[in-house]
Motif scaffolding. Sequence first.
Motif, PDB file in Angstrom:
ATOM      1  N   GLU A 101      28.349 -13.767 -34.443  1.00 53.23           N
ATOM      2  CA  GLU A 101      26.932 -13.992 -34.180  1.00 53.23           C
ATOM      3  C   GLU A 101      26.081 -12.993 -34.942  1.00 53.23           C
ATOM      4  O   GLU A 101      26.510 -11.879 -35.238  1.00 53.23           O
ATOM      5  CB  GLU A 101      26.661 -13.897 -32.675  1.00 53.23           C
ATOM      6  N   ALA A 102      24.850 -13.396 -35.242  1.00 52.28           N
ATOM      7  CA  ALA A 102      23.946 -12.549 -36.017  1.00 52.28           C
ATOM      8  C   ALA A 102      23.487 -11.355 -35.173  1.00 52.28           C
ATOM      9  O   ALA A 102      22.983 -11.536 -34.062  1.00 52.28           O
ATOM     10  CB  ALA A 102      22.734 -13.361 -36.472  1.00 52.28           C
ATOM     11  N   PRO A 103      23.646 -10.134 -35.701  1.00 52.42           N
ATOM     12  CA  PRO A 103      23.191  -8.958 -34.954  1.00 52.42           C
ATOM     13  C   PRO A 103      21.687  -8.716 -35.086  1.00 52.42           C
ATOM     14  O   PRO A 103      21.097  -7.986 -34.300  1.00 52.42           O
ATOM     15  CB  PRO A 103      23.991  -7.821 -35.586  1.00 52.42           C
ATOM     16  N   VAL A 104      21.068  -9.320 -36.110  1.00 55.12           N
ATOM     17  CA  VAL A 104      19.632  -9.152 -36.339  1.00 55.12           C
ATOM     18  C   VAL A 104      19.038 -10.490 -36.767  1.00 55.12           C
ATOM     19  O   VAL A 104      19.767 -11.425 -37.115  1.00 55.12           O
ATOM     20  CB  VAL A 104      19.357  -8.094 -37.441  1.00 55.12           C
ATOM     21  N   SER A 105      17.721 -10.576 -36.755  1.00 52.03           N
ATOM     22  CA  SER A 105      17.021 -11.769 -37.227  1.00 52.03           C
ATOM     23  C   SER A 105      16.626 -11.591 -38.683  1.00 52.03           C
ATOM     24  O   SER A 105      16.352 -10.473 -39.130  1.00 52.03           O
ATOM     25  CB  SER A 105      15.757 -12.015 -36.385  1.00 52.03           C
ATOM     26  N   GLU A 131      18.458 -13.392 -33.879  1.00 53.86           N
ATOM     27  CA  GLU A 131      19.508 -12.555 -33.319  1.00 53.86           C
ATOM     28  C   GLU A 131      20.364 -13.385 -32.355  1.00 53.86           C
ATOM     29  O   GLU A 131      19.845 -14.170 -31.554  1.00 53.86           O
ATOM     30  CB  GLU A 131      18.889 -11.361 -32.599  1.00 53.86           C
ATOM     31  N   ASP A 132      21.673 -13.239 -32.449  1.00 55.41           N
ATOM     32  CA  ASP A 132      22.678 -13.939 -31.624  1.00 55.41           C
ATOM     33  C   ASP A 132      22.924 -15.374 -32.058  1.00 55.41           C
ATOM     34  O   ASP A 132      23.710 -16.077 -31.420  1.00 55.41           O
ATOM     35  CB  ASP A 132      22.312 -13.920 -30.131  1.00 55.41           C
ATOM     36  N   VAL A 160      15.806  -8.716 -43.744  1.00 57.73           N
ATOM     37  CA  VAL A 160      15.037  -8.572 -42.511  1.00 57.73           C
ATOM     38  C   VAL A 160      13.643  -8.042 -42.834  1.00 57.73           C
ATOM     39  O   VAL A 160      13.409  -7.399 -43.862  1.00 57.73           O
ATOM     40  CB  VAL A 160      15.753  -7.613 -41.528  1.00 57.73           C
ATOM     41  N   LYS A 211      19.115   0.712 -32.818  1.00 56.31           N
ATOM     42  CA  LYS A 211      19.889  -0.533 -32.729  1.00 56.31           C
ATOM     43  C   LYS A 211      21.128  -0.436 -33.616  1.00 56.31           C
ATOM     44  O   LYS A 211      22.215  -0.855 -33.242  1.00 56.31           O
ATOM     45  CB  LYS A 211      19.027  -1.723 -33.153  1.00 56.31           C
TER      46      LYS A 211
END
Length: 435
Positions: free
Chosen positions: A50-54, A33-34, A79, A87
């Motif tokens: 930027e990535a909102p999730v991993s 994330e980020d 994910v 979220k």
Amino acid sequence: MSKYTFNLPDIGEGIAEAEIVKWHIKIGDVVAEDDQLADVMTDKATVEMEAPVSGTIVALAGEEGDIVAIGSMLVEIEVEGEVDADKLEDLEASDVGASVSEEPEPVARNVDQDIDKKEINSSPTPPSDKIEADEAAEAADSPAPKNDGQKVLATPAVRKRAADLGVDLGQVKAQGEHIRHSDLDAYLNYGSGQGYRPAGSVQKRDDEVIKVIGMRRRIAQNMAESKRNIPHFSYVDEIDMTELEDMRADLNANRGDRPKLTMLPLMIVAICKSLPEFPMLNATYDDEAGVVTRHGAVHLGMATQTGQGLMVPVLRDAQDMNVWQLASEIARLANAAREGTATAKELTGSTLTLTSLGPLGGIATTPVINRPEVAIIGPNKIVERPMIIDGEIHARKLMNLSISCDHRVVDGYDAASYVQALKHLLETPVLLFAD
């Protein structure tokens, strides 16, 4: 496992689409994330996504240089488990524009797979001249044939050319019964004869194909629009900069801890002082509305060369600054543009542009107007040349000043009159500091 589709968010500039300038990830990468996903460009500002999730990247919207509509998929991330509903609501509320789906949408493209398919399926039959070149290269890679006392067969023209180049024809392999110019060319291009070249010649380089994307594409579009829509005319006059250069040297010698002055801050003061009598030059033209806006404040664009191409940071309210303040702001904006940290506000809203090549300024320029402005000023290189004053020859520091104007708004007489007013201030520099 589930798939999370991250859509290109509304960046808040009233835009409908953005260009993918750079990917920081590829399909198969694991992101947290980020983590930074991509840089996208809107108008003249570059925004980091930027990535909102991993998770693991499973699809990309396209390649660098592709245009993506606001709200459409940018990346798809696989994910672990399900995405937290709370979220997701927070992301949607903040205009991120992401959505969760079990299957990738049809618009998603697996770029790595596309590339693999192209490499597998693209095996065209090489043209005959390519085959001949390859064969010549392979022949040249093998040891050169030695002349064992046998007579070398070649035409007089080939012999003379080989002699001029310093090439031993005994080292050249003939494709037929005698050596031809093509055999000599193959030896020179692919064999050990690369050192034998006519005086002044340069080794040939392979063609290079470069995709025009990002800032370079934006510049190309803006310049094309300007030349296509604006009837340009340019006017050039010579200015004696000797007195101004002497004043600049005196100011720098007594500047204390203030920034060192170049010629630009002094020129900007002269531009701002002379503009009130010529409001048609500090203006913008709305083509569609057919309206010219004559601006009261001078928001001066400073054409700046950067690693990404030409950018135009803006000196806002330049008329309110003294030479030292101008010098500091010029340096700050130029650094921000070159480092890529300039904000959208710092790159938009200019009412007149100044473009200078410094010591590379040349004799004269015909700069392209920064649309929707109606004029651009281009100082050229200062050169010491002889000048006749009162019948005597004196060495003076002279500079040609160029101005390009929009002939729909500015007449030639107005442009010439403005340059004469500007010239008077530059040649009588004490007036720059007079109220």
